[in-house]
Design an enzyme around this catalytic site. Structure first.
Site, PDB file in Angstrom:
ATOM      1  N   LYS A   1       8.145   0.702   5.531  1.00 46.07           N
ATOM      2  CA  LYS A   1       7.014   1.499   5.043  1.00 46.07           C
ATOM      3  C   LYS A   1       5.705   0.906   5.510  1.00 46.07           C
ATOM      4  O   LYS A   1       5.574  -0.318   5.527  1.00 46.07           O
ATOM      5  CB  LYS A   1       7.047   1.503   3.513  1.00 46.07           C
ATOM      6  CG  LYS A   1       5.836   2.067   2.854  1.00 46.07           C
ATOM      7  CD  LYS A   1       5.130   1.108   1.900  1.00 46.07           C
ATOM      8  CE  LYS A   1       4.422  -0.030   2.560  1.00 46.07           C
ATOM      9  NZ  LYS A   1       3.493  -0.766   1.726  1.00 46.07           N
ATOM     10  N   THR A   2       4.761   1.681   5.901  1.00 43.56           N
ATOM     11  CA  THR A   2       3.343   1.351   6.039  1.00 43.56           C
ATOM     12  C   THR A   2       2.694   2.392   6.926  1.00 43.56           C
ATOM     13  O   THR A   2       3.220   2.718   8.005  1.00 43.56           O
ATOM     14  CB  THR A   2       3.035  -0.060   6.600  1.00 43.56           C
ATOM     15  OG1 THR A   2       1.613  -0.180   6.697  1.00 43.56           O
ATOM     16  CG2 THR A   2       3.650  -0.396   7.945  1.00 43.56           C
TER      17      THR A   2
ATOM     18  N   ASP B   1       0.221   1.861   8.534  1.00 42.60           N
ATOM     19  CA  ASP B   1      -0.378   1.141   9.669  1.00 42.60           C
ATOM     20  C   ASP B   1       0.433   1.257  10.966  1.00 42.60           C
ATOM     21  O   ASP B   1      -0.091   1.025  12.042  1.00 42.60           O
ATOM     22  CB  ASP B   1      -0.531  -0.353   9.332  1.00 42.60           C
ATOM     23  CG  ASP B   1      -1.385  -0.571   8.102  1.00 42.60           C
ATOM     24  OD1 ASP B   1      -2.018   0.390   7.628  1.00 42.60           O
ATOM     25  OD2 ASP B   1      -1.413  -1.709   7.595  1.00 42.60           O
TER      26      ASP B   1
ATOM     27  N   GLY C   1       0.820  -1.214   0.000  1.00 39.63           N
ATOM     28  CA  GLY C   1       0.000   0.000   0.000  1.00 39.63           C
ATOM     29  C   GLY C   1       0.850   1.259   0.000  1.00 39.63           C
ATOM     30  O   GLY C   1       1.941   1.277   0.564  1.00 39.63           O
TER      31      GLY C   1
ATOM     32  N   ARG D   1       1.262  -5.714  -4.975  1.00 43.23           N
ATOM     33  CA  ARG D   1       1.270  -6.632  -3.828  1.00 43.23           C
ATOM     34  C   ARG D   1       1.720  -8.046  -4.192  1.00 43.23           C
ATOM     35  O   ARG D   1       1.448  -8.989  -3.453  1.00 43.23           O
ATOM     36  CB  ARG D   1      -0.117  -6.682  -3.191  1.00 43.23           C
ATOM     37  CG  ARG D   1      -0.560  -5.398  -2.523  1.00 43.23           C
ATOM     38  CD  ARG D   1      -1.685  -5.652  -1.543  1.00 43.23           C
ATOM     39  NE  ARG D   1      -2.160  -4.422  -0.923  1.00 43.23           N
ATOM     40  CZ  ARG D   1      -1.583  -3.865   0.144  1.00 43.23           C
ATOM     41  NH1 ARG D   1      -0.532  -4.424   0.678  1.00 43.23           N
ATOM     42  NH2 ARG D   1      -2.071  -2.754   0.652  1.00 43.23           N
TER      43      ARG D   1
ATOM     44  N   ASP E   1       5.280  -7.803   5.465  1.00 42.97           N
ATOM     45  CA  ASP E   1       5.304  -8.907   4.498  1.00 42.97           C
ATOM     46  C   ASP E   1       6.362  -8.679   3.415  1.00 42.97           C
ATOM     47  O   ASP E   1       7.072  -9.603   3.024  1.00 42.97           O
ATOM     48  CB  ASP E   1       3.927  -9.072   3.841  1.00 42.97           C
ATOM     49  CG  ASP E   1       2.904  -9.666   4.809  1.00 42.97           C
ATOM     50  OD1 ASP E   1       3.311 -10.466   5.675  1.00 42.97           O
ATOM     51  OD2 ASP E   1       1.715  -9.333   4.702  1.00 42.97           O
TER      52      ASP E   1
HETATM   53  P1  FBP Z   1       0.640  -2.018   3.604  1.00 43.82           P
HETATM   54  O1  FBP Z   1       0.536  -2.943   4.766  1.00 43.82           O
HETATM   55  O2  FBP Z   1       1.033  -2.677   2.348  1.00 43.82           O
HETATM   56  O3  FBP Z   1       1.479  -0.822   3.912  1.00 43.82           O
HETATM   57  O4  FBP Z   1      -0.807  -1.442   3.315  1.00 43.82           O
HETATM   58  C1  FBP Z   1      -1.498  -0.745   4.266  1.00 43.82           C
HETATM   59  C2  FBP Z   1      -2.932  -0.524   3.924  1.00 43.82           C
HETATM   60  O5  FBP Z   1      -3.155   0.840   3.668  1.00 43.82           O
HETATM   61  C3  FBP Z   1      -3.851  -1.026   5.027  1.00 43.82           C
HETATM   62  O6  FBP Z   1      -4.043  -0.045   6.023  1.00 43.82           O
HETATM   63  C4  FBP Z   1      -5.100  -1.382   4.294  1.00 43.82           C
HETATM   64  O7  FBP Z   1      -5.846  -2.372   4.945  1.00 43.82           O
HETATM   65  C5  FBP Z   1      -4.564  -1.915   2.993  1.00 43.82           C
HETATM   66  O8  FBP Z   1      -3.349  -1.258   2.771  1.00 43.82           O
HETATM   67  C6  FBP Z   1      -5.477  -1.689   1.830  1.00 43.82           C
HETATM   68  O9  FBP Z   1      -4.969  -2.348   0.723  1.00 43.82           O
HETATM   69  P2  FBP Z   1      -5.252  -1.983  -0.789  1.00 43.82           P
HETATM   70  O10 FBP Z   1      -4.374  -0.824  -1.110  1.00 43.82           O
HETATM   71  O11 FBP Z   1      -4.801  -3.183  -1.529  1.00 43.82           O
HETATM   72  O12 FBP Z   1      -6.676  -1.644  -0.918  1.00 43.82           O
END
Ligand code: FBP
Length: 552
Positions: free
Chosen positions: A202-203, A205, A81, A145, A176
């Site tokens: 990065k994230t 979250d 993400g 992803r 991951d």
């Molecule tokens: P990462 O763990 O890859 O940083 O992604 C975080 C995130 O924004 C989460 O908070 C959310 O649940 C998810 O990505 C949403 O995924 P997508 O971008 O595939 O809709």
């Protein structure tokens, strides 16, 4: 190009970096500590990471480092993400590379790890990078992803790296993706290929952290963006005095974003998934807790309020957790069979024979929309895509029904008008705050120093983040140090352990000390928009989470 005034001005922002990264690049030396151990499952991990397990922590110090001037070819991947600041990691990496040796080259893989597997890369030149400095998004090369897991994908990755004659690969990603970085580093070593792999945390979250990784980048900007929006909603709620706002916030399993936003904005309630799990709070009890606040506020003639809900909540409510875990296992084990069933009724019939009766009963009683969302495809890492589950709507409906009963019993005398919101994508590509712009640039620059010093299987680390940037401590942490074995897709896999909210930690304690008052009284805070220009106390503050954690 026709661009916004802010964007144009932000191009000119010079990120602040740790003093060790200032000055002559050949004066940065890597100092090593003791060999390290994984956090758990050491024997299993030693077996998997035979060549890269247990390396020492690296910290940058002063000293002559002639190797830093080697001509290098480096590839970079943005994985998972989006998170504000990714472009600055690339800019920092590029500037370090070019400072080391102007003939060095940086390649960007297109669309995430898939770009490495399929050999889709572009050279990132100064001209290409310039318009992305200090901007949000991952659009310079895109993200994806794809999980590199099959022998073919590993072999294809090696082939690409060899074709481009890469010396190193930088993977900018979450837990991951950095697990993938560790596996690639080991794979390259095993095949005798001298391609180094370095990760970057990065994230939005905020769940990729430990004593060496104090925060993942993007958390700061995303939380401040969401907090501005929550503050605006609170101001509206306090003006109109007629709505209860149920706001779900991104963050996947961890509630760090919700907690930080609560500390910033003081809503009436903020559910913390980790507490729900620890205290085994059922869905019914959770609804009762929310109703308590609604009833008490109604007694004070305040028929409005704001509740924050972490998006991963459903995975922590005991009965839902059991259901999701059973669904994950059966859907992974019988993926082909399940994917052929096209109707929701057919899926339910199939599941009635595959999961426990208790879980099946729960699935049947959930609103069909929510049940259907639980059955959607998992992401390539086997996770339920919690951003697609409307937990706020589930709670709004259940609270409404319970309040109707409380009204019949004469306990509730108010008027309940709920409104649902989901904030996630609004914050993932915002212009990075000064903190994220500085932190990301420093991470990218540090990744270069780790590469130039010959390291592999490390993640770039910049610490002491509550202090001014000049006092930050830069270096690298071996990825295996952050790993353990976990059940994924139905079997045990090595993974970087997610850092969930610590109920003994400073941020949760600060929230806990105030929440009973916030539940009844209107104590809203309105943080306003992120500021990029002005005094440091307005523009350069880290999150409350970071400050409270580092103060402990
Ligand atoms: P990462 O763990 O890859 O940083 O992604 C975080 C995130 O924004 C989460 O908070 C959310 O649940 C998810 O990505 C949403 O995924 P997508 O971008 O595939 O809709």
């Amino acid at each position: 190009m026709d661009i916004s005034v802010l964007q144009k001005v932000r191009y000119g922002y010079t990120p602040k970096i740790p003093s060790i990264l200032e000055g002559e690049i050949a004066d940065i030396l890597v100092e090593f500590g003791q060999p390290t151990e994984a956090i758990a499952d050491r024997d299993a991990l030693k077996e998997i990471f035979k060549r890269s397990y247990g390396k020492p922590v690296a910290v940058f110090g002063r000293g002559r480092n002639e190797a830093i001037g080697r001509e290098l070819k480096v590839g970079v991947i943005l994985s998972g993400g989006q998170a504000p600041g990714g472009h600055n990691v690339i800019a920092g990496l590029f500037d370090g590379l070019k400072k080391g040796n102007p003939s060095s080259k940086l390649y960007g893989f297109l669309g995430g790890p898939g770009g490495l597997v399929d050999n889709k890369a572009v050279e990132l030149t100064a001209g290409k990078i310039e318009p992305y400095r200090n901007t949000g998004g991952f659009d310079i090369i895109g993200s994806g992803r794809t999980k590199i897991e099959t022998p073919q994908q590993f072999a294809a990755s090696l082939q690409t790296a060899k074709k481009l004659m890469l010396d190193a690969l930088v993977i900018i990603g979450g837990d991951d993706s950095n697990t993938n970085a560790a596996l690639l580093a080991e794979y390259f070593l095993e095949r005798g290929a001298s391609i180094q792999v370095i990760g970057c945390p990065k994230t939005i979250d905020g769940d990729l952290k430990n004593e060496h990784i104090e925060t993942s980048f993007g958390f700061d900007t995303a939380c401040k963006t969401f907090s501005e929006l929550i503050g605006n909603i609170q101001r509206d709620a306090n003006s109109a005095k007629k709505y209860w706002h149920f706001i779900r916030l991104m963050g996947r399993a961890a509630s760090h974003i919700a907690l930080e936003c609560a500390l910033q904005t003081r809503p009436n309630m903020c559910v913390i998934s980790e507490e729900v799990e620890e205290k085994e709070i059922s869905l019914t009890q959770l609804v009762e807790d929310i109703c308590n606040s609604v009833v008490k506020r109604a007694d004070n003639r305040e028929n409005f309020g704001v509740i924050l809900i972490p998006e991963g909540l459903v995975e922590f409510i005991p009965e839902m957790k059991k259901l999701i875990s059973e669904l994950n296992d059966v859907m992974a084990a019988k993926e082909d069979e399940f994917s052929k069933i096209t109707s929701f009724a057919g899926q339910l019939r199939w599941l009635s024979r595959k999961i426990s009766p208790v879980s099946y009963k729960l699935l049947e009683t959930l609103p069909p929309q929510i049940a259907g969302q639980l059955l959607l495809d998992r992401d390539p890492h086997g996770n339920v895509m919690v951003s697609r589950i409307d937990t706020e709507k589930l709670l709004m409906g259940m609270v409404e029904s319970r309040l109707a009963r409380l009204k019949e019993e004469g306990i509730y005398k108010g008027k309940f008008s709920p409104l649902g919101h989901f904030f996630g994508y609004e914050g993932r590509c915002a212009f990075p705050t000064n903190f994220d712009a500085d932190y990301c640039y420093s991470l990218g620059y540090s990744a270069f120093v780790l590469i130039a010093s010959g390291l592999t299987g490390y993640i770039a680390s910049v610490k002491n983040l509550a202090a001014p940037a000049s006092e930050w401590i830069a270096g690298g942490v071996p990825l295996t140090m952050m790993m353990n074995m976990e059940q994924r897709h139905g079997s045990k896999k090595p993974v970087i352990k997610k850092a969930l909210v610590d109920l003994e930690g400073g941020p949760f304690k600060a929230f806990d000390a105030a929440r009973d008052t916030w539940a009844v009284k209107t104590m809203f805070h309105y943080p306003g928009a992120i500021q990029y220009f002005g005094p440091a106390e307005v523009c350069d503050q880290p999150t409350k989470t970071l400050k409270l954690e580092l103060e402990q």
